[in-house]
Design an enzyme around this catalytic site. Structure first.
Site, PDB file in Angstrom:
ATOM      1  CG  ASP A 165      -0.161  -0.047   2.625  1.00 52.77           C
ATOM      2  OD1 ASP A 165       0.788  -0.600   2.669  1.00 52.77           O
ATOM      3  OD2 ASP A 165      -0.942   0.578   3.531  1.00 52.77           O
ATOM      4  CG  HIS A 196      -1.134  -7.198  -1.996  1.00 50.00           C
ATOM      5  ND1 HIS A 196      -2.659  -7.181  -2.555  1.00 50.00           N
ATOM      6  CD2 HIS A 196      -1.294  -5.964  -1.214  1.00 50.00           C
ATOM      7  CE1 HIS A 196      -3.079  -6.341  -2.033  1.00 50.00           C
ATOM      8  NE2 HIS A 196      -2.530  -5.629  -0.984  1.00 50.00           N
ATOM      9  CG  ASP A 232       3.539 -15.652  -7.031  1.00 53.15           C
ATOM     10  OD1 ASP A 232       3.512 -14.627  -6.732  1.00 53.15           O
ATOM     11  OD2 ASP A 232       4.120 -16.249  -8.069  1.00 53.15           O
ATOM     12  CD  GLU A 253       0.656  -5.644   1.819  1.00 58.27           C
ATOM     13  OE1 GLU A 253      -0.283  -6.356   2.355  1.00 58.27           O
ATOM     14  OE2 GLU A 253       0.861  -4.512   1.876  1.00 58.27           O
TER      15      GLU A 253
HETATM   16  O1  9MR Z   1       2.583  -6.836   9.396  1.00 62.07           O
HETATM   17  C1  9MR Z   1       1.346  -6.575   9.926  1.00 62.07           C
HETATM   18  C2  9MR Z   1       0.648  -8.029  10.646  1.00 62.07           C
HETATM   19  O2  9MR Z   1       1.443  -8.229  11.596  1.00 62.07           O
HETATM   20  C3  9MR Z   1      -0.752  -7.646  10.745  1.00 62.07           C
HETATM   21  O3  9MR Z   1      -1.209  -8.945  11.356  1.00 62.07           O
HETATM   22  C4  9MR Z   1      -1.554  -7.257   9.849  1.00 62.07           C
HETATM   23  C5  9MR Z   1      -3.004  -6.789   9.703  1.00 62.07           C
HETATM   24  O4  9MR Z   1      -3.277  -6.065  10.761  1.00 62.07           O
HETATM   25  O5  9MR Z   1      -0.886  -6.060   9.104  1.00 62.07           O
HETATM   26  C6  9MR Z   1       0.356  -6.069   8.521  1.00 62.07           C
HETATM   27  O6  9MR Z   1       0.806  -4.972   8.338  1.00 62.07           O
HETATM   28  C7  9MR Z   1       0.255  -4.295   7.127  1.00 62.07           C
HETATM   29  C8  9MR Z   1      -0.197  -2.851   7.547  1.00 62.07           C
HETATM   30  O7  9MR Z   1      -1.208  -2.682   8.453  1.00 62.07           O
HETATM   31  C9  9MR Z   1      -0.516  -2.118   6.199  1.00 62.07           C
HETATM   32  N1  9MR Z   1       0.370  -2.221   5.164  1.00 62.07           N
HETATM   33  C10 9MR Z   1       0.874  -3.596   5.079  1.00 62.07           C
HETATM   34  C11 9MR Z   1       1.387  -4.360   5.999  1.00 62.07           C
HETATM   35  C12 9MR Z   1       1.750  -5.721   5.657  1.00 62.07           C
HETATM   36  O8  9MR Z   1       0.508  -6.456   5.315  1.00 62.07           O
END
Ligand code: 9MR
Length: 586
Positions: free
Chosen positions: A194, A506, A553, A562
């Site tokens: 993102d 992602h 994937d 991601e």
């Molecule tokens: O890395 C984060 C993971 O530990 C959490 O379980 C998850 C859901 O809250 O979010 C991950 O972080 C994301 C962040 O909130 C937004 N940008 C992408 C991050 C990686 O997926």
């Protein structure tokens, strides 16, 4: 998190496009998931002096041979360990140890009845290119700047998200900056797939890069990443980290030292290039975690950039003052958890417990200032060292203290060493006991599991640096092997690094740029049986629900595929550390 198929053709009809979008990689994974036999090893190969292990899965063979690639000459042979079941993948695995193979060259492993392994090199620079690529990935995630062809090649792109007009959200309002106030906080790195920017996650990320530099300065001083600052008097890793530090400084409210939790849209951007994504941006929330992570990073950066005062005039002092102000604010607000406002739907990075953030910030501020106040605060807040994560940062303090243990009172030095040596010994024991020779337990396979693998390696490396116990270095090597292909999926999880690599991470720019290859040097999050993205991946089945096989994937899979800055940073650290620390001979 919003999700979409990787190609625009897949955007609307995931169910229809699933078969077309499934890369050969998914086919490999599915086949592996059904119990296929195979030889799994590190697709980037090994340093000559490294411990060299491969895993032979699902096969009753007893011996293996190492062939020279090209003429097929057998240069070594050996006996496999007895096959044993490993619960996270529910398949029998045996280990081949060919550590004595130390002549640079290209090889394959052969086991009767199986296809030969991928070719792999033995190379004195096996991970130097990996460290560079994983660090260059941060450049590719720079916000608010155009990436020029001479630095980004075919991934050049126009600037987006200038963040010069960021609106204070009601959740972040103060008397000095009421809701609706417009401020500027340009630069920094996009967090992940993102386009948002989060202080908490920037904290551990920036620490990991600065620690890599602080622990292995000679390795980084000589490197040329091809970023805009390359060729100046500053190591590229510090130039890259400065891109984010400068943004972080703007995340502090100058009126009271508090720190905004994040700078984001109200909802995730669509699958657009940065220049097309122009939704309003907000400063959202304030809290204890953001303030303390900020304080820790600024204190550490002040210490490190003091060596480059001429290139960053006044900045070490500015960062020190910023760190101290954030610390004071946190003392006055010791328990302010981030609460996601109802109208905000971007990442939360929410945390409820702040002793680890207090301990980390206190450690860095103590090392910067020598003030007894911080030493005492560390003692009040520190818990036993654990494997670091964005929410669990206490060990970052232990590790920084260990790096500077010569400056600590004798009893503190003993405690710091013991903490890290105990944890590293425990991880090495898990590694030794595992049929896969990896410290990961079933419960460690969560969102971003590949970063857990690497943060375990980072801790093992601290143990090795303190104790010289070879098993801890060997275990760290195995953790990197896991990420680079010695896993039951047979995938090297770093884009562009290895024989079979993720093609559909992602990651918005990787989707939207119209180029088949993803941006290079990015670590995929890794197997995650939580499969929190299942509703967004309808029609695209994960190959398995087993912890170590639960990876997809596909661009829809934000929970397993991601990319994220806090996952790439320990990859930079571990690649550089193994390159530096591995003895020249086995
Ligand atoms: O890395 C984060 C993971 O530990 C959490 O379980 C998850 C859901 O809250 O979010 C991950 O972080 C994301 C962040 O909130 C937004 N940008 C992408 C991050 C990686 O997926």
């Amino acid at each position: 998190m919003a999700c979409a198929g990787r190609r625009s053709a897949c955007w609307l009809g995931l169910a229809l496009c699933a078969a077309a979008a499934a890369s050969p990689l998914v086919a490999v994974a599915a086949e592996s998931g059904s119990g296929a036999a195979g030889i799994r090893l590190d697709q980037l190969g090994f340093l000559p002096g490294a411990r060299k292990l491969a895993v032979v899965e699902g096969h009753g063979g007893q011996s293996f041979e190492v062939l020279r690639d090209g003429d097929g000459a057998v240069v070594r042979s050996g006996v496999l360990t007895a096959a044993a079941q490993w619960a996270p993948a529910a398949r029998p695995a045996a280990v081949a140890d060919f550590s004595a193979l130390d002549a640079p060259g290209r090889y394959r492993l052969r086991v009767q009845g199986l296809a030969p392994s991928d070719p792999f090199p033995v190379d004195p620079q096996a991970y130097a290119g990996l460290a560079d690529a994983a660090l260059k990935a941060f450049y590719f995630n720079r916000a608010g700047t155009a990436l020029e062809p001479r630095h980004a090649g075919r991934f050049a792109r126009a600037a987006g998200h200038p963040d010069t007009k960021v609106v204070i959200h009601p959740s972040a309002a103060s008397a000095a900056r009421p809701a609706g106030t417009v401020v500027a906080a340009p630069g920094g790195w996009y967090d992940a797939g993102d386009y948002n920017k989060y202080v908490v996650n920037s904290g551990i990320t920036t620490w990991s890069l600065l620690a890599a530099y602080e622990h292995y300065p000679e390795f980084f001083r000589g490197r040329d990443l091809g970023i805009p600052e390359s060729g100046d008097a500053v190591p590229d890793i510090l130039d890259e980290a400065w891109w984010n530090l400068r943004w972080m400084l703007a995340m502090q409210d100058p009126s009271d030292g508090s720190v905004y939790h994040k700078l984001t849209n109200l909802a995730f951007d669509g699958e657009l290039m940065p220049a097309q994504a122009d939704k309003p941006r907000y400063m959202v929330g304030k809290g204890t975690a953001a303030a303390l992570d900020f304080a820790a990073v600024m204190a550490m950066a002040s210490r490190i950039y003091a060596g480059y005062e001429a290139q960053f005039p006044g900045e070490p002092a500015r960062m020190r003052a910023a760190a101290e102000a954030a610390w004071r604010w946190a003392l006055a607000h010791p328990d302010l958890a981030y609460r996601q406002p109802k109208d905000v739907h971007t990442g939360a990075y929410g945390d409820e417990a702040f002793d680890d953030e207090f301990a980390w910030a206190a450690a860095e501020l103590y090392l910067l200032t020598g003030d007894e106040e911080y030493r005492l605060a560390f003692g009040r807040h520190a818990a036993d060292a654990g494997v670091p994560s964005w929410a669990g940062v206490g060990s970052l303090g232990w590790i920084s203290l260990a790096q500077h243990r010569g400056r600590l009172p004798a009893e503190d030095r003993v405690e710091v060493e013991q903490q890290l040596r105990t944890l590293a010994a425990q991880l090495a024991a898990q590694w030794q006991a595992s049929p896969w020779r990896v410290a990961m337990q079933a419960a460690d396979f969560r969102w971003g599991s590949n970063s857990t693998v690497l943060n375990q390696a980072l801790v093992l490396l601290q143990g090795y640096r303190l104790s010289g116990e070879r098993a801890q270095l060997d275990a760290a090597q195995s953790q990197l092997d896991w990420v680079l292909g010695r896993n039951p999926l047979g995938v090297s999880f770093v884009t562009g690094q290895g024989v079979r690599t993720p093609m559909h991470v992602h990651h918005r720019p990787s989707h939207a740029d119209g180029i088949d290859d993803p941006l290079p040097g990015w670590l995929s999050g890794g197997p995650n049986p939580g499969q929190q993205d299942a509703k967004d991946c309808r029609g695209v089945a994960y190959p398995s629900s087993l912890p170590a096989l639960s990876w997809l994937d596909h661009g829809c899979s934000y929970a397993s595929n991601e990319v994220a800055i806090n996952w790439n940073a320990p990859l930079v650290y571990v690649a550089a550390a193994l390159q530096v620390l591995t003895p020249a001979a086995p």
